[in-house]
Design a protein around this motif. Structure first.
Motif, PDB file in Angstrom:
ATOM      1  N   VAL A  55       5.185   1.731 -10.455  1.00 37.64           N
ATOM      2  CA  VAL A  55       4.422   1.614  -9.213  1.00 37.64           C
ATOM      3  C   VAL A  55       3.336   2.697  -9.188  1.00 37.64           C
ATOM      4  O   VAL A  55       3.648   3.889  -9.170  1.00 37.64           O
ATOM      5  CB  VAL A  55       5.347   1.779  -7.990  1.00 37.64           C
ATOM      6  N   PRO A  56       2.061   2.330  -9.204  1.00 40.85           N
ATOM      7  CA  PRO A  56       0.994   3.345  -9.189  1.00 40.85           C
ATOM      8  C   PRO A  56       1.033   4.180  -7.907  1.00 40.85           C
ATOM      9  O   PRO A  56       1.382   3.681  -6.836  1.00 40.85           O
ATOM     10  CB  PRO A  56      -0.295   2.512  -9.260  1.00 40.85           C
ATOM     11  N   LEU A  57       0.653   5.462  -8.031  1.00 41.64           N
ATOM     12  CA  LEU A  57       0.644   6.370  -6.893  1.00 41.64           C
ATOM     13  C   LEU A  57      -0.767   6.882  -6.630  1.00 41.64           C
ATOM     14  O   LEU A  57      -1.541   7.055  -7.575  1.00 41.64           O
ATOM     15  CB  LEU A  57       1.568   7.573  -7.158  1.00 41.64           C
ATOM     16  N   PRO A  58      -1.115   7.146  -5.364  1.00 43.99           N
ATOM     17  CA  PRO A  58      -2.388   7.839  -5.095  1.00 43.99           C
ATOM     18  C   PRO A  58      -2.292   9.266  -5.578  1.00 43.99           C
ATOM     19  O   PRO A  58      -1.309   9.951  -5.310  1.00 43.99           O
ATOM     20  CB  PRO A  58      -2.510   7.752  -3.571  1.00 43.99           C
ATOM     21  N   VAL A  59      -3.293   9.741  -6.315  1.00 49.18           N
ATOM     22  CA  VAL A  59      -3.190  11.055  -6.947  1.00 49.18           C
ATOM     23  C   VAL A  59      -4.269  12.040  -6.459  1.00 49.18           C
ATOM     24  O   VAL A  59      -4.239  13.204  -6.826  1.00 49.18           O
ATOM     25  CB  VAL A  59      -3.290  10.941  -8.492  1.00 49.18           C
ATOM     26  N   GLY A 119       0.817  -1.207   0.000  1.00 44.19           N
ATOM     27  CA  GLY A 119       0.000   0.000   0.000  1.00 44.19           C
ATOM     28  C   GLY A 119       0.850   1.256   0.000  1.00 44.19           C
ATOM     29  O   GLY A 119       2.036   1.230   0.360  1.00 44.19           O
ATOM     30  N   ALA A 120       0.241   2.353  -0.443  1.00 39.59           N
ATOM     31  CA  ALA A 120       0.886   3.666  -0.418  1.00 39.59           C
ATOM     32  C   ALA A 120      -0.035   4.619   0.338  1.00 39.59           C
ATOM     33  O   ALA A 120      -1.243   4.646   0.090  1.00 39.59           O
ATOM     34  CB  ALA A 120       1.137   4.168  -1.836  1.00 39.59           C
ATOM     35  N   GLU A 171      16.800   4.808  -5.155  1.00 39.97           N
ATOM     36  CA  GLU A 171      16.380   5.684  -6.257  1.00 39.97           C
ATOM     37  C   GLU A 171      14.866   5.635  -6.396  1.00 39.97           C
ATOM     38  O   GLU A 171      14.255   4.571  -6.270  1.00 39.97           O
ATOM     39  CB  GLU A 171      17.029   5.227  -7.559  1.00 39.97           C
ATOM     40  N   ALA A 172      14.255   6.785  -6.637  1.00 40.32           N
ATOM     41  CA  ALA A 172      12.820   6.863  -6.918  1.00 40.32           C
ATOM     42  C   ALA A 172      12.600   7.966  -7.939  1.00 40.32           C
ATOM     43  O   ALA A 172      12.906   9.123  -7.690  1.00 40.32           O
ATOM     44  CB  ALA A 172      12.029   7.149  -5.646  1.00 40.32           C
ATOM     45  N   VAL A 173      12.088   7.587  -9.109  1.00 41.01           N
ATOM     46  CA  VAL A 173      11.864   8.538 -10.208  1.00 41.01           C
ATOM     47  C   VAL A 173      10.432   8.368 -10.702  1.00 41.01           C
ATOM     48  O   VAL A 173      10.000   7.256 -10.994  1.00 41.01           O
ATOM     49  CB  VAL A 173      12.857   8.305 -11.366  1.00 41.01           C
ATOM     50  N   THR A 174       9.688   9.464 -10.795  1.00 42.54           N
ATOM     51  CA  THR A 174       8.292   9.405 -11.225  1.00 42.54           C
ATOM     52  C   THR A 174       8.185   9.321 -12.739  1.00 42.54           C
ATOM     53  O   THR A 174       9.175   9.501 -13.461  1.00 42.54           O
ATOM     54  CB  THR A 174       7.526  10.640 -10.736  1.00 42.54           C
ATOM     55  N   ASP A 175       6.955   9.068 -13.197  1.00 39.61           N
ATOM     56  CA  ASP A 175       6.726   8.980 -14.640  1.00 39.61           C
ATOM     57  C   ASP A 175       6.935  10.323 -15.341  1.00 39.61           C
ATOM     58  O   ASP A 175       7.156  10.352 -16.554  1.00 39.61           O
ATOM     59  CB  ASP A 175       5.319   8.444 -14.931  1.00 39.61           C
ATOM     60  N   GLU A 231       8.227   5.442 -12.013  1.00 41.72           N
ATOM     61  CA  GLU A 231       8.770   4.682 -13.143  1.00 41.72           C
ATOM     62  C   GLU A 231       9.769   3.649 -12.654  1.00 41.72           C
ATOM     63  O   GLU A 231       9.831   2.523 -13.146  1.00 41.72           O
ATOM     64  CB  GLU A 231       9.430   5.659 -14.110  1.00 41.72           C
ATOM     65  N   LYS A 232      10.556   4.059 -11.645  1.00 41.48           N
ATOM     66  CA  LYS A 232      11.542   3.153 -11.058  1.00 41.48           C
ATOM     67  C   LYS A 232      11.650   3.461  -9.574  1.00 41.48           C
ATOM     68  O   LYS A 232      11.749   4.615  -9.170  1.00 41.48           O
ATOM     69  CB  LYS A 232      12.908   3.320 -11.742  1.00 41.48           C
ATOM     70  N   PHE A 233      11.617   2.412  -8.772  1.00 41.51           N
ATOM     71  CA  PHE A 233      11.699   2.560  -7.322  1.00 41.51           C
ATOM     72  C   PHE A 233      12.637   1.472  -6.813  1.00 41.51           C
ATOM     73  O   PHE A 233      12.315   0.279  -6.867  1.00 41.51           O
ATOM     74  CB  PHE A 233      10.301   2.422  -6.710  1.00 41.51           C
TER      75      PHE A 233
END
Length: 439
Positions: A431-435, A203-204, A250-254, A296-298
């Motif tokens: 990895v989907p994120l709550p938006v 979960g997030a 590392e954590a990079v968003t879409d 995109e990458k976590f």
């Protein structure tokens, strides 16, 4: 349908059995080329060379060759040259440690075979256990076509569950090894695999908290973000300690925003108990922009201490002041006290050459001590205390026998010959994120 077992294949030190339905396995391990054997033999001879640089170069080359040189390294343990024996021993220990951290490999190719048989084959090949269904559920036993060519155990199990709509959980009884696979949606958890470990994000949590200070009528909006994670590992992989929190790599968003951790790297450690095969953790990130829809990458690191190559020291006729030894172990029975009926308290002290772990608490999880009656049955453990003293590691264990007249005639110490500490890197993608955000 006939199933054929083919032997002779090996990967990362584990035997591979290939199940074949309708057609046979075409991938047969080839005999090593003579040229390769000659090269390994030459490098082993160079382990005893007069020049240090030549010995070191041979050591490095044999490390790179890895498991292919295992048989000749084992033969080199009997060499007349002390330097060759010592270096061969160290190289073999490195190979064993690499085996410890390697994933279980499976190879199954079949058409229209039941999912239950496929899962049992995956478990058998990799040294794991699987329980199909459970007392409170069923199992969707569909027919499948699969082609797993030296795949990892966890990836193959998850693929079978995805195709059949079954789910995985650890066995409720910690004394029973293996996973339970039963009917139910497996979930769309983002997953990552490293060595014998499988990780999933369960979960997030994104939180907006508004605070209004009435003294100056100022309002503050705090934004926080957290991932909840679950880790499980193969039966054959024994973890004795783990970092409480994984570390963000590392954590990079879409939309190419780089996200950082909201908590410092490192932290505490937890010692595990025997039979534990799943733990949970959380990782706090600095708030992820609501414009991003996914990571995109976590990438995270999870540091572990694991033990391997289990061994047993038999201690017949245990009595006070008795000494036993094996490998690098020296064990002294401090006392064996009778309490009442079939209740006994055994106090032993363990000294060994293996380096002390950090943290020290994991040391107490490495050993298991059994008290045996005349029929070969182990007494039931009622309680245990342990301490680190100047004489070594001390265990004080209370036992109760199967019957009122049970008497101890022997004891067994289960211990590992290997211990290693390593950071496993786990990479999640998309990895989907709550938006959603407050109005």
């Amino acid at each position: 349908m006939d199933w054929i077992a083919l032997g002779g294949c090996r990967s990362v030190g584990m035997p591979i059995v290939v199940l074949v339905a309708l057609f046979s396995c075409s991938a047969v391990a080839a005999e090593p080329e003579q040229r390769g054997d000659v090269r390994v033999a030459r490098l082993i001879r160079d382990l005893g060379a007069g020049e240090f640089s030549k010995r070191q170069a041979a050591d490095e080359q044999l490390s790179k060759i890895g498991a292919e040189g295992r048989a000749q390294l084992e033969a080199a343990l009997a060499s007349d040259d002390l330097e060759v024996r010592l270096r061969a021993k160290r190289l073999l220990e490195r190979l064993k440690i690499e085996d410890l951290w390697a994933p279980g490999r499976v190879q199954v190719r079949t058409q229209q075979e039941s999912a239950s048989k496929i899962l049992q084959a995956l478990a058998t090949q990799s040294g794991n256990h699987v329980h199909i269904g459970d007392p409170y559920g069923s199992f969707a036993d569909k027919k499948l076509d699969v082609d797993y060519t030296l795949s990892s155990y966890w990836q193959a199990v998850d693929d079978v569950c995805r195709q059949t709509q079954n789910r995985v959980r650890p066995h409720y009884d910690m004394h029973t090894p293996g996973i339970v696979v039963s009917a139910g949606p497996p979930g769309n958890f983002p997953r990552a695999y490293a060595g014998p470990v499988r990780a999933q994000i369960t979960g997030a949590r994104r939180m907006f908290i508004e605070e209004l200070n009435y003294e100056d009528q100022k309002a503050e909006l705090n934004h926080s973000f957290q991932f909840n994670l679950q880790f499980c590992w193969e039966d054959r992989f024994r973890i004795v300690g783990y970092a409480t929190h994984p570390e963000l790599v590392e954590a990079v968003t879409d939309n190419q925003i780089v996200v950082s951790a909201a908590q410092p790297a490192g932290g505490g450690w937890n010692a595990t108990s025997r039979g534990l095969r799943q733990v949970t953790a959380s990782l706090k990130l600095n708030p992820v922009s609501v414009t991003a829809r996914s990571l995109e990458k976590f990438t995270i690191k999870w540091e572990l201490i694991a033990v391997g190559e289990p061994a047993v020291l038999e201690m017949p006729e245990p009595a006070a002041a008795k000494l036993y030894s094996q490998d690098d172990l020296a064990v002294k029975i401090e006392s064996l006290e009778w309490q009442s009926g079939a209740k006994y308290i055994l106090t032993i002290n363990i000294v060994r050459d293996m380096a002390m772990p950090d943290p020290l608490e994991v040391l107490f999880q490495e050993y298991e001590i059994e008290l045996i009656d005349a029929l070969g049955r182990p007494f039931r453990v009622q309680g245990q205390a342990h301490a680190l003293t100047e004489r070594g590691v001390q265990f004080k264990v209370t036992y109760v026998g199967e019957s009122p007249d049970s008497k101890p005639v022997g004891a067994r110490l289960h211990y590992p010959r290997l211990r290693a500490r390593r950071n496993l890197e786990l990479v999640f993608r998309d990895v989907p994120l709550p938006v959603s955000k407050p109005e």
